[in-house]
Design a protein around this motif. Structure first.
Motif, short mmCIF file in Angstrom:
data_model
loop_
_atom_site.label_atom_id
_atom_site.label_comp_id
_atom_site.label_asym_id
_atom_site.label_seq_id
_atom_site.Cartn_x
_atom_site.Cartn_y
_atom_site.Cartn_z
N HIS A 422 0.83 -1.21 0.00
CA HIS A 422 0.00 0.00 0.00
C HIS A 422 0.86 1.26 0.00
O HIS A 422 1.82 1.34 0.77
CB HIS A 422 -0.91 0.04 1.23
CG HIS A 422 -1.76 -1.17 1.40
ND1 HIS A 422 -2.94 -1.36 0.71
CD2 HIS A 422 -1.59 -2.28 2.16
CE1 HIS A 422 -3.46 -2.53 1.06
NE2 HIS A 422 -2.66 -3.12 1.93
N CYS A 480 -4.51 5.01 2.30
CA CYS A 480 -3.86 4.29 1.21
C CYS A 480 -4.20 5.02 -0.08
O CYS A 480 -5.34 5.39 -0.31
CB CYS A 480 -4.36 2.85 1.15
SG CYS A 480 -3.68 1.98 -0.28
N ILE A 482 -4.01 3.69 -3.05
CA ILE A 482 -4.74 2.86 -4.02
C ILE A 482 -6.19 3.33 -3.86
O ILE A 482 -6.80 3.15 -2.80
CB ILE A 482 -4.58 1.36 -3.70
CG1 ILE A 482 -3.14 0.94 -3.98
CG2 ILE A 482 -5.56 0.53 -4.55
CD1 ILE A 482 -2.83 -0.51 -3.63
N HIS A 485 -8.91 1.30 -2.45
CA HIS A 485 -8.75 1.01 -1.02
C HIS A 485 -9.21 2.20 -0.20
O HIS A 485 -9.89 2.05 0.82
CB HIS A 485 -7.29 0.69 -0.69
CG HIS A 485 -6.84 -0.62 -1.27
ND1 HIS A 485 -5.57 -1.12 -1.08
CD2 HIS A 485 -7.49 -1.54 -2.01
CE1 HIS A 485 -5.46 -2.29 -1.69
NE2 HIS A 485 -6.61 -2.56 -2.27
N MET A 490 -9.86 2.35 3.71
CA MET A 490 -8.50 2.36 4.27
C MET A 490 -8.03 3.80 4.40
O MET A 490 -7.13 4.27 3.70
CB MET A 490 -7.55 1.53 3.40
CG MET A 490 -6.23 1.21 4.11
SD MET A 490 -5.10 0.22 3.13
CE MET A 490 -5.82 -1.40 3.27
CU LIG Z 1 -4.08 -0.04 -0.20
#
Ligand SMILES: [Cu+2]
Length: 498
Positions: A422, A480, A482, A485, A490
């Protein structure tokens, strides 16, 4: 055998991918598009303030001949202009939402008051307007701006809501690096996309994509597929921006030539770092110098086996495992010869190691529980739903996770017990990486950063300056990068108290 399995997967499960493969083959034979350079936008100086206006709007782009893709952009069809400001400037950026959905604009990497940050709390409704006004108090760097809409960041950035923001200062003007924008100072916004049969962007098309993050099989650079740069000078500064939702890149030149890393997210490194390969997670930026004195034509590529394509759930599914991708063809045949002295010192950093910080102030564990993953796969709307978490908590917009005091240096310890890598991003700061599993950080990541890669079972310690701004009400995000995510939870938020 591995190839066969991958092709089999592509043929049975991924119709868009199959389509791309065939179109990719055609496209590689066509005339290469010249690398587009996002337009510079330096604002209008009025009453001591540099004024900018960004309109988030619908657009249409012909990425492939004969296919018109519906896109989003700022002041245009796709991506946005490059905002250019100087340290010390006071700026006011008016954002108009011409979309039929809520959006926000976050100034990624900027140190600024929380209510100007453009996170999910600074929501702009359709036809709404928001003005972010702040002073540039940090050093020269390559920043970027993008949507940070609550639960919708992934799809909005994917469709095009991102742009660059460059900060100049005295140092950047005098250090002796190439600095003619678009001539020898070239921004490269790197993104991966998938297209459907009608030529439209295909976002999270099948369920595991939500979990692993959207990985497209077509690379776009500044919004162009497999472009060519006809270098005008023999020393180029490339501002690399990983503006992809989830893909990590392992960048290098096909002929194996080395390059010098001169800056990371927060600005110049102390000294250039010579590399042949550079790994970049989503949200990370690096500036590199490449020498083209040999006048050869060279391909900048991203090599496989990097990030979550090489291991973790994505690797287990056999997706993209060894995939090398062309990023940019650079033709240096008519590059003008320039003389430049070799720069050994770019910046002088304060000795942060000597700062007494006491103990670890914050500790994080990035998590993807099995239950969470299952729920996440079934939840395709992108709302926060417990799929991804930090310290057992998914993002809750009504819950402040912790507070810090302003003007402090805090040690944040970031762990990762999930099966994926991550990129961890913290708002309102440029931090320093202190250690990776107790070992020194990589030489190229010893400068100021706002996003750091945290691998499985790794513990990364960073020193976070909390900055001069306090606001007990409005939080900053950490998450994170991403984007799937982030959208799935997250992420957390903190306030800075006085
Ligand atoms: Cu992530």
């Amino acid at each position: 055998m591995k190839m066969n399995r991958r092709k089999f997967l592509a043929a049975t499960a991924l119709t868009p991918a199959l389509l791309f493969l065939s179109r990719g083959a055609v496209a590689s034979k066509r005339y290469r598009q010249e690398l587009p350079i996002p337009e510079l936008y330096e604002g209008k100086y009025r009453n001591g303030i540099k004024q900018f206006r960004l309109n988030a709007e619908y657009g249409e782009v012909e990425f492939f001949n004969g296919y018109k893709t519906e896109t989003l952009g700022y002041n245009g069809n796709y991506l946005g202009p490059t905002l250019r400001v100087r340290k010390g400037d006071r700026v006011a950026i008016e954002v108009n939402n011409h979309l039929a959905e809520d959006t926000t604009v976050h100034w990624h990497g900027m140190i600024l008051p929380a209510r100007m940050d453009g996170g999910p709390h600074q929501n702009i409704i359709p036809r709404g307007q928001w003005t972010s006004e702040f002073k540039i108090i940090q050093s020269a760097a390559t920043l970027f701006y993008h949507s940070h809409a609550h639960g919708q960041t992934g799809q909005q950035v994917y469709r095009g809501l991102a742009g660059l923001l460059l900060i100049d200062d005295e140092k950047s003007e005098q250090v002796g690096l190439p600095k003619d924008y678009g001539i020898d100072d070239i921004p490269l916004v790197i993104q991966d996309r998938d297209f459907d049969q009608g030529g439209q962007f295909s976002y999270v098309g099948f369920m595991p994509e939500r979990m692993i993050g959207k990985h497209g099989k077509t690379l776009l650079v500044n919004g162009a597929y497999s472009p060519i740069l006809k270098a005008k000078r023999n020393k180029l500064r490339l501002r690399l921006v990983n503006a992809s939702n989830a893909r990590f890149y392992n960048l290098g030149f096909e002929d194996g030539r080395s390059f010098k890393v001169v800056a990371s997210e927060g600005g110049f490194l102390e000294n250039p770092v010579v590399l042949k390969r550079l790994e970049m997670g989503p949200g990370e930026r690096y500036e590199i110098l490449v020498d083209l004195s040999d006048r050869k034509t060279v391909m900048l590529k991203s090599y496989g086996n990097v990030g979550n394509a090489s291991h973790g759930p994505m690797g287990m599914m056999g997706m993209d495992k060894d995939m090398d991708m062309d990023v940019l063809l650079i033709d240096a045949e008519s590059a003008e010869k320039t003389t430049s002295k070799s720069i050994t010192t770019l910046a002088k950093f304060p000795d942060w190691m000597a700062i007494k910080t006491g103990n670890v102030s914050q500790q994080f564990d990035l998590q993807m529980g099995m239950m969470g993953m299952m729920r996440g796969m079934m939840n395709r709307m992108g709302k926060s739903g417990g799929m991804m978490s930090i310290n057992d908590k998914s993002f809750d917009i009504d819950h402040i996770n912790f507070s810090v005091r302003k003007n402090q240096f805090e040690v944040w310890k970031i762990g990762n017990s999930s099966p994926m890598v991550h990129p961890f991003h913290i708002h309102n700061t440029q931090f320093k990486v202190l250690s990776r599993n107790g070992n020194p950080a990589n030489p190229f990541e010893r400068g100021f950063k706002d996003t750091v890669i945290v691998s499985q079972n790794e513990i990364v310690e960073v020193m976070v300056p909390t900055g001069p701004y306090s606001d007990p009400q409005n939080p900053y995000m950490y998450h994170c990068h991403i984007l799937e995510h982030e959208d799935a939870g997250m992420m957390g938020q903190f306030v800075v108290k006085s």
